[in-house]
Design a protein around this motif. Structure first.
Motif, PDB file in Angstrom:
ATOM      1  N   MET A 170     -16.019 -36.561  26.306  1.00 45.99           N
ATOM      2  CA  MET A 170     -14.646 -37.072  26.464  1.00 45.99           C
ATOM      3  C   MET A 170     -13.699 -35.977  26.963  1.00 45.99           C
ATOM      4  N   ILE A 171     -13.765 -34.806  26.322  1.00 46.29           N
ATOM      5  CA  ILE A 171     -12.860 -33.712  26.726  1.00 46.29           C
ATOM      6  C   ILE A 171     -13.116 -33.340  28.191  1.00 46.29           C
ATOM      7  N   LYS A 172     -14.388 -33.250  28.561  1.00 49.79           N
ATOM      8  CA  LYS A 172     -14.711 -32.877  29.949  1.00 49.79           C
ATOM      9  C   LYS A 172     -14.218 -33.947  30.926  1.00 49.79           C
ATOM     10  N   TYR A 173     -14.391 -35.186  30.558  1.00 50.25           N
ATOM     11  CA  TYR A 173     -13.989 -36.298  31.433  1.00 50.25           C
ATOM     12  C   TYR A 173     -12.483 -36.259  31.709  1.00 50.25           C
ATOM     13  N   VAL A 174     -11.695 -36.111  30.634  1.00 48.52           N
ATOM     14  CA  VAL A 174     -10.242 -36.197  30.840  1.00 48.52           C
ATOM     15  C   VAL A 174      -9.704 -34.950  31.549  1.00 48.52           C
ATOM     16  N   ILE A 175     -10.312 -33.807  31.311  1.00 46.81           N
ATOM     17  CA  ILE A 175      -9.846 -32.599  32.003  1.00 46.81           C
ATOM     18  C   ILE A 175     -10.179 -32.680  33.493  1.00 46.81           C
ATOM     19  N   LYS A 176     -11.359 -33.178  33.786  1.00 46.92           N
ATOM     20  CA  LYS A 176     -11.745 -33.343  35.191  1.00 46.92           C
ATOM     21  C   LYS A 176     -10.771 -34.303  35.886  1.00 46.92           C
ATOM     22  N   ASP A 177     -10.416 -35.349  35.184  1.00 45.00           N
ATOM     23  CA  ASP A 177      -9.502 -36.343  35.749  1.00 45.00           C
ATOM     24  C   ASP A 177      -8.130 -35.737  36.047  1.00 45.00           C
ATOM     25  N   VAL A 178      -7.618 -34.930  35.114  1.00 44.58           N
ATOM     26  CA  VAL A 178      -6.315 -34.298  35.338  1.00 44.58           C
ATOM     27  C   VAL A 178      -6.393 -33.306  36.500  1.00 44.58           C
ATOM     28  N   MET A 179      -7.514 -32.603  36.597  1.00 47.17           N
ATOM     29  CA  MET A 179      -7.656 -31.648  37.707  1.00 47.17           C
ATOM     30  C   MET A 179      -7.621 -32.367  39.053  1.00 47.17           C
ATOM     31  N   GLU A 180      -8.186 -33.567  39.082  1.00 47.63           N
ATOM     32  CA  GLU A 180      -8.184 -34.325  40.336  1.00 47.63           C
ATOM     33  C   GLU A 180      -6.825 -34.940  40.645  1.00 47.63           C
ATOM     34  N   ARG A 181      -6.157 -35.433  39.599  1.00 44.48           N
ATOM     35  CA  ARG A 181      -4.929 -36.197  39.820  1.00 44.48           C
ATOM     36  C   ARG A 181      -3.661 -35.358  39.801  1.00 44.48           C
ATOM     37  N   CYS A 182      -3.693 -34.194  39.162  1.00 43.19           N
ATOM     38  CA  CYS A 182      -2.462 -33.410  39.001  1.00 43.19           C
ATOM     39  C   CYS A 182      -2.605 -31.968  39.486  1.00 43.19           C
ATOM     40  N   PRO A 183      -3.127 -31.751  40.708  1.00 43.40           N
ATOM     41  CA  PRO A 183      -3.321 -30.358  41.144  1.00 43.40           C
ATOM     42  C   PRO A 183      -2.014 -29.579  41.239  1.00 43.40           C
ATOM     43  N   ALA A 184      -0.930 -30.221  41.690  1.00 41.77           N
ATOM     44  CA  ALA A 184       0.339 -29.497  41.843  1.00 41.77           C
ATOM     45  C   ALA A 184       0.879 -29.086  40.474  1.00 41.77           C
ATOM     46  N   GLU A 185       0.752 -29.980  39.485  1.00 43.01           N
ATOM     47  CA  GLU A 185       1.256 -29.678  38.148  1.00 43.01           C
ATOM     48  C   GLU A 185       0.470 -28.517  37.544  1.00 43.01           C
ATOM     49  N   LEU A 186      -0.853 -28.532  37.704  1.00 42.60           N
ATOM     50  CA  LEU A 186      -1.664 -27.454  37.115  1.00 42.60           C
ATOM     51  C   LEU A 186      -1.368 -26.120  37.788  1.00 42.60           C
ATOM     52  N   ALA A 187      -1.155 -26.147  39.109  1.00 47.30           N
ATOM     53  CA  ALA A 187      -0.792 -24.903  39.807  1.00 47.30           C
ATOM     54  C   ALA A 187       0.539 -24.379  39.269  1.00 47.30           C
ATOM     55  N   PHE A 188       1.458 -25.295  39.017  1.00 49.33           N
ATOM     56  CA  PHE A 188       2.768 -24.930  38.468  1.00 49.33           C
ATOM     57  C   PHE A 188       2.633 -24.294  37.086  1.00 49.33           C
ATOM     58  N   PHE A 189       1.839 -24.927  36.219  1.00 52.71           N
ATOM     59  CA  PHE A 189       1.653 -24.373  34.869  1.00 52.71           C
ATOM     60  C   PHE A 189       0.987 -23.004  34.940  1.00 52.71           C
ATOM     61  N   GLU A 190       0.051 -22.879  35.852  1.00 55.61           N
ATOM     62  CA  GLU A 190      -0.638 -21.594  35.984  1.00 55.61           C
ATOM     63  C   GLU A 190       0.350 -20.501  36.403  1.00 55.61           C
ATOM     64  N   GLN A 191       1.245 -20.844  37.317  1.00 53.17           N
ATOM     65  CA  GLN A 191       2.207 -19.865  37.814  1.00 53.17           C
ATOM     66  C   GLN A 191       3.224 -19.477  36.731  1.00 53.17           C
ATOM     67  N   HIS A 192       3.664 -20.458  35.947  1.00 54.33           N
ATOM     68  CA  HIS A 192       4.777 -20.186  35.032  1.00 54.33           C
ATOM     69  C   HIS A 192       4.403 -20.032  33.563  1.00 54.33           C
ATOM     70  N   PHE A 193       3.240 -20.568  33.157  1.00 55.63           N
ATOM     71  CA  PHE A 193       2.962 -20.605  31.714  1.00 55.63           C
ATOM     72  C   PHE A 193       1.638 -19.979  31.289  1.00 55.63           C
ATOM     73  N   GLU A 194       0.570 -20.196  32.031  1.00 53.51           N
ATOM     74  CA  GLU A 194      -0.709 -19.636  31.578  1.00 53.51           C
ATOM     75  C   GLU A 194      -1.519 -19.142  32.779  1.00 53.51           C
ATOM     76  N   ALA A 195      -1.593 -17.818  32.918  1.00 57.10           N
ATOM     77  CA  ALA A 195      -2.394 -17.243  34.005  1.00 57.10           C
ATOM     78  C   ALA A 195      -3.847 -17.679  33.813  1.00 57.10           C
ATOM     79  N   GLY A 196      -4.507 -18.029  34.908  1.00 58.84           N
ATOM     80  CA  GLY A 196      -5.926 -18.392  34.823  1.00 58.84           C
ATOM     81  C   GLY A 196      -6.188 -19.787  34.274  1.00 58.84           C
ATOM     82  N   LEU A 197      -5.146 -20.616  34.188  1.00 59.37           N
ATOM     83  CA  LEU A 197      -5.301 -21.949  33.591  1.00 59.37           C
ATOM     84  C   LEU A 197      -6.388 -22.782  34.282  1.00 59.37           C
ATOM     85  N   ARG A 198      -6.366 -22.782  35.612  1.00 61.92           N
ATOM     86  CA  ARG A 198      -7.318 -23.657  36.311  1.00 61.92           C
ATOM     87  C   ARG A 198      -8.759 -23.170  36.175  1.00 61.92           C
TER      88      ARG A 198
END
Ligand code: 4AD
Ligand code: MG
Length: 457
Positions: A261-289
């Motif tokens: 379940m955890i792998k499924y939902v994380i994969k889904d967010v990576m596919e659907r929210c690439p801009a958001e994850l890049a944003f979080f990586e830049q401002h909140f957690e280095a190496g997030l992706r």
């Protein structure tokens, strides 16, 4: 009002066309002959640039106010400056809602602490816009995961007459007015709304088990309430709780379900929210992706509680809390194990029965139960679950050891009398999952209106 989502315009579905867009002004820039507005409607992290030709539109000053709600008609064209981008040349602008200069979000970056004081407005920042889009995508992915696998979505009650975990951390539900004149508890509750003591549920599990004993595979997803006074970055008084329950499942099946379940939902967010994850990586957690990628691609660790205690004993760290066999693992211990030893998600299994709930399956060693907590770096425990004790005699014995009133649990006990079978499930702290995926370090920043001890708005 017929209008087009900004995300679809940015995806170039309307190039060359005349469109209507609506949104709020996030930034504005004025020059001699033209002005620019960055418009956002919440469908994407990126803003749409609106170009205002002053010669054609006249006085545009009302369109340039931060926070104002605008309706813009114009033509979608290739952006002049931003290569590969699009912008809209406005032909007509309507101010739908003015926004005066005291609007609190004038500056580009505010502190998270300040933004917590304006929960009604903070979604209009890039950070919270991104958090809530990811939160929504995660919730959708969880539903899809379970629906695709034939689980039924069950709505369990929020008002309850029993405290699921058998612990004293429930909010009471009452309609009694201030200073109700009763001299004893029995009378007091007998005259209350339900004629008995009532509270807000800490978990839908017990009712979930009842559903699973007929539907086979179920999940619940709704709020749970905890009155524990833990004022920490990961505790809420009202949190969102996803709880699957599976008939004929043993502990390894529960663990496999949680990991998949955890792998499924994380994969889904990576596919659907690439801009958001890049944003979080830049401002909140280095190496997030990279972190998220590693989770999807690698197995989680499984660690026996007894081995965890050994690791802590050998650790070259001064822990604040005791960590002998029999102690509950504290956040500092959990973080050491998952961050320093494994640096990935870890299922700790087979906890001492005395520190876990009455319903957990008792192992043959007589000392431990078939329970598991999933610990992740940065957040700690995000899942707690177990195989359930299916044997009536053993369940009753565990309740007696804890001085639990059997009458209050008679419905639950019936499950062990009528067609009992091995089964198990877990509870996912949904808000903690959102923290983990976005890199937000405080749980107060992943909900619209967080409820915590001493704070209700
Ligand atoms: O570990 P918990 O207490 O387990 C149960 O409630 C079981 N009945 C679940 C089950 O087996 N169906 O809670 C499950 C998860 C925790 O791992 C944590 O992530 C989250 O719920 N949680 C909280 N999240 C935010 N604030 C709180 N006060 C939380 N308490 C638990
Ligand atoms: Mg727990």
């Amino acid at each position: 009002m017929k209008h087009i989502d900004i995300k679809d315009i940015l995806a170039k579905q309307y190039n060359g066309q005349q469109v209507t867009v609506c949104g709020w002004v996030r930034a504005a820039r004025d020059s001699k002959t033209i002005a620019f507005v960055s418009l956002n409607d919440g469908t994407s992290l990126e803003h749409l640039q609106i170009v205002l030709d002053k010669a054609a539109l006249g006085d545009v000053s009302d369109y340039l106010r931060m926070g104002a709600a605008l309706k813009v008609e114009g033509q979608v064209v290739d952006a002049v400056v931003k290569e590969g981008g699009v912008e809209v040349n406005a032909t007509q602008v309507t101010v739908l809602g003015e926004c005066p200069p005291e609007y609190p979000l004038q500056k580009k970056r505010h502190t998270m602490e300040y933004l917590r004081t304006i929960p009604q407005l903070r979604l209009r920042t890039n950070t919270f816009n991104a958090v809530f889009r990811v939160r929504s995508v995660l919730a959708g992915a969880l539903h899809r995961f379970f629906q695709e696998r034939g689980f039924s979505y069950i709505h369990t009650p929020l008002i309850t007459g029993s405290d699921c975990e058998g612990a004293g951390e429930m909010f009471r539900v009452t309609t009694h007015p201030f200073a109700t004149p009763y001299t004893n508890e029995e009378d007091y509750y007998a005259n209350d709304f339900f004629g008995k003591k009532a509270g807000l549920s800490v978990s839908g599990q017990l009712e979930g088990e009842m559903a699973a004993m007929a539907m086979g595979k179920i999940y619940t997803f709704g709020p749970s309430f905890r009155a524990e006074k833990s004022n920490t970055p990961r505790h809420l008084a009202e949190f969102w709780h996803l709880e699957p329950e599976v008939a004929f499942a043993e502990l390894p099946d529960v663990i496999e379900l949680a990991e998949t379940m955890i792998k499924y939902v994380i994969k889904d967010v990576m596919e659907r929210c690439p801009a958001e994850l890049a944003f979080f990586e830049q401002h909140f957690e280095a190496g997030l992706r990279d972190k998220l990628n590693n989770i999807v691609q690698n197995d989680f660790a499984i660690l026996d509680y007894t081995d965890a205690i050994d690791l802590l004993a050998k650790a070259d760290v001064e822990f604040q809390y005791p960590h002998e066999w029999g102690c509950d693992l504290q956040t500092e211990h959990e973080r050491y194990i998952t961050e320093k030893v494994f640096n990935k998600p870890v299922f700790v299994i087979n906890y001492p029965k005395a520190i876990k709930s009455f319903y957990m399956k008792q192992n043959a060693d007589g000392k431990t139960v078939a329970a598991t907590d999933l610990l992740v770096p940065g957040v700690g425990e995000i899942i707690g679950g177990s195989e359930r004790e299916a044997d009536l005699g053993k369940l009753l014995a565990a309740m007696r050891e804890r001085n639990m009133p059997e009458e209050a649990y008679s419905d639950y006990i019936d499950l062990r009398r009528f067609g009992s079978c091995p089964h198990g499930g877990f509870g996912l702290g949904f808000d903690r999952l959102v923290m983990y995926v976005t890199g937000m370090s405080n749980i107060r920043d992943v909900l619209l209106f967080p409820r915590t001890v001493g704070s209700l708005r």
